[in-house]
Design an enzyme around this catalytic site. Structure first.
Site: not given
Length: 318
Positions: A131-134, A136
């Site tokens: 995932g994107c947040f994960a 970063a």
């Protein structure tokens, strides 16, 4: 040439994936499937691709015709797809949904964060794209976690662009609400937390994660801080050593801005020390390093290609 297919071709991540793949020197796109857009021209939906391709969205597909399948469908649909289709033994799959990211649901899928699992990814057949947040947050903390230097609470504030909510407008994603506005959502409970804590192997209760909806289209700007006995020189050295061979994650000695990574597959990290707190900035493009770009990076790895192939992209820095 590697023959690829895409399921779920109408969304933002699929649009970016198509853009990357049509410019990839080792790829031949065989089909792009979309139930909602079947038989329409792809450029009628992904208008930025006009002049680049003449394919239409297919209403059928043959998995035996391709070498690699990208799943860009909604969360929950990938698992159903795998369960209801016969997958030939040589087919490689890269799933961009959440369905196979967690260990208890992996079902043979390898978690596709190259900065964590590169050598395992090279040998894998099925990849669960992070995932994107994960992405970063993990990139901000992996060097500490791997040295067993996470020992206190971790505070994370991460602001994301509206494309993170998907192509279908909602009450909190359409322009008139999002413009000149900002809001917190899923504080302490965001679904990407489980990915983060599993990869970092750190107690979930010690993460204080506040996701924020930003008033811009794309990108994630994450700030992380935690108590640390390291001085800044040692901290920077640990991060530099960890990412020494990374194709896309870089340490900057200057405070970065989001435009440095937009339209690229890069993650830029910046470290500061304030008293006993280590402060880390992590920035990515949520649609590229946070989704489709990382999927192509994983594609390159599982196909034995140079990791950066098709991903030499210019940032929207001006």
């Amino acid at each position: 040439m590697v023959k690829v297919g895409i399921i779920g071709g109408g969304g933002y991540t699929a649009g970016e994936l198509i853009r990357l793949l049509i410019n990839h020197p080792n790829v031949n796109i065989i089909f792009v499937h979309s139930y909602s857009n079947a038989r329409n021209k792809i450029i009628d939906i992904h208008t930025g691709l006009i002049g680049e391709m003449d394919l239409i969205f297919s209403d059928s597909y043959d998995l035996n015709e391709i070498d690699v399948l990208f799943l860009c469908s909604a969360h929950g649909d990938s698992k159903k797809f795998i369960e209801t289709h016969t997958i030939h033994t040589e087919l490689k799959i890269i799933d961009l949904s959440i369905d196979f990211r967690h260990k208890e649901n992996a079902g043979g899928f390898v978690y596709g964060l190259p900065e964590l699992n590169k050598e395992i990814i090279r040998k894998a057949q099925y990849i669960a794209n992070p995932g994107c947040f994960a992405t970063a947050v993990q990139l901000a903390l992996l060097p500490l976690a791997k040295k067993n230097l996470l020992r206190s609470e971790i505070h994370i504030n991460a602001i994301t662009g509206s494309t993170g909510a998907g192509v279908r407008p909602t009450a909190s994603s359409h322009f008139s609400w999002r413009n000149n506005n900002i809001s917190v959502y899923k504080a302490f409970t965001h679904q990407h937390l489980k990915e983060i804590t599993e990869s970092l192997n750190y107690e979930p209760s010690r993460f204080n994660f506040i996701p924020v909806r930003g008033n811009f289209s794309r990108g994630i700007f994450a700030t992380v801080y935690t108590e640390s006995n390291l001085d800044i020189k040692d901290a920077v050295q640990i991060y530099s050593n960890y990412y020494e061979d990374s194709a896309f994650t870089f340490i900057s000695d200057k405070n970065p801005d989001l435009k440095q990574v937009i339209n690229t597959n890069k993650c830029i990290l910046h470290l500061e020390k304030h008293g006993n707190k280590l402060f880390i900035i992590s920035i990515i493009d949520n649609l590229l390093k946070g989704a489709s770009g990382q999927a192509v990076q994983n594609f390159n790895l599982i196909c034995g290609l140079n990791e950066k192939t098709g991903l030499f992209l210019k940032a929207n820095a001006f």
